[in-house]
Design an enzyme around this catalytic site. Sequence first.
Site, short mmCIF file in Angstrom:
data_model
loop_
_atom_site.label_atom_id
_atom_site.label_comp_id
_atom_site.label_asym_id
_atom_site.label_seq_id
_atom_site.Cartn_x
_atom_site.Cartn_y
_atom_site.Cartn_z
N THR A 59 109.95 79.45 48.36
CA THR A 59 110.78 79.66 49.55
C THR A 59 111.13 78.37 50.29
OG1 THR A 59 108.77 80.06 50.84
CG2 THR A 59 109.90 81.99 49.93
N ASP A 107 119.52 86.77 51.34
CA ASP A 107 120.91 86.65 51.78
C ASP A 107 121.56 85.37 51.26
OD1 ASP A 107 119.02 85.32 53.46
OD2 ASP A 107 120.56 85.01 54.97
N TYR A 142 118.06 76.92 46.23
CA TYR A 142 117.22 78.09 46.45
C TYR A 142 118.01 79.37 46.17
CZ TYR A 142 114.98 81.81 49.14
OH TYR A 142 114.43 83.01 49.53
#
Length: 302
Positions: free
Chosen positions: A62, A102, A125
């Site tokens: 993340t 998203d 990412y």
Amino acid sequence: MRRILVTGIAGQLGQELQKTLAPVGKVIGVGRETIDLTQPDAIRQTINEVKPDVVVNAAAYTGVDKAESELELAEAINAIAPGIIAQECQKLGIPLIHVSTDYVFNGSQSQPYRETDPTNPINAYGKTKLEGEIAIQQNCQNHIILRTAWVYGVGGKVNFVKTMLRLGGEREEIRVVADQIGSPTCTADLAGAITQLIPKFQPEIAGIYNYTNSGVASWYDFAVAIFEEAKQLGWNLKIQRVIPITTPEYPTPARRPAYSVLSCAKISAVLGTYPPHWRQGLRNMLAELYTQTYESTNSIRR
């Protein structure tokens, strides 16, 4: 009793899932100490040893900015590992629920993104997470990919809310980006949605879904709300002013979508309820965190 394998158990969502999933099955949580997601054989071995009835993949790389320079590691965890998990779920004939982001969108829209809208990530990412989605779709029929956004919770070491509370306790003034728009999402609500999905799972509901708290905010709006709610709870903060700034005024290695609001109409139809407003999720999270912090401080004093 249903056996539920949860990856990423030490993360903020994984910790929340341990609590919410307990009533619907036996939770077997694995983290970095148990399973190395960069090693396909280790993934296969774990799944075959546990023999779960469902897998919830809450593990992810993340570090949005670090992914720009650690692409190989991000790809291993976000793209390759989900594909391996999907293959094993397909062999066992069990469903896979996978958490995505998203950031698979570029943020150029001005209306909420639907699941069918074209993806076009603008950072490493987001690209690796999209690759993971594709790998799951190619390797496991019974999957639910759950795209979410701006996640925070009581668990985990660092998130936006905890960072704001720390800075708000140290400084009188903070500058926060005001031209990126999304939907802050509390892990308690996200974990609750995943928990509701498991007993409802049927092959006909497989596919991609969006889930965030309802309502929209900028990071600036979110920060202001954090301080308002925290002060009402009695948090000791120095913060006096939150200054809105633009994205160019706060440069980062990875580009962020300017608008990443997700439409939750599809998931709401399945769950039979619309996600709670983000402000309510924030209020609940801060109340729980305040209780933990207050009790911890008092126990140390005693």
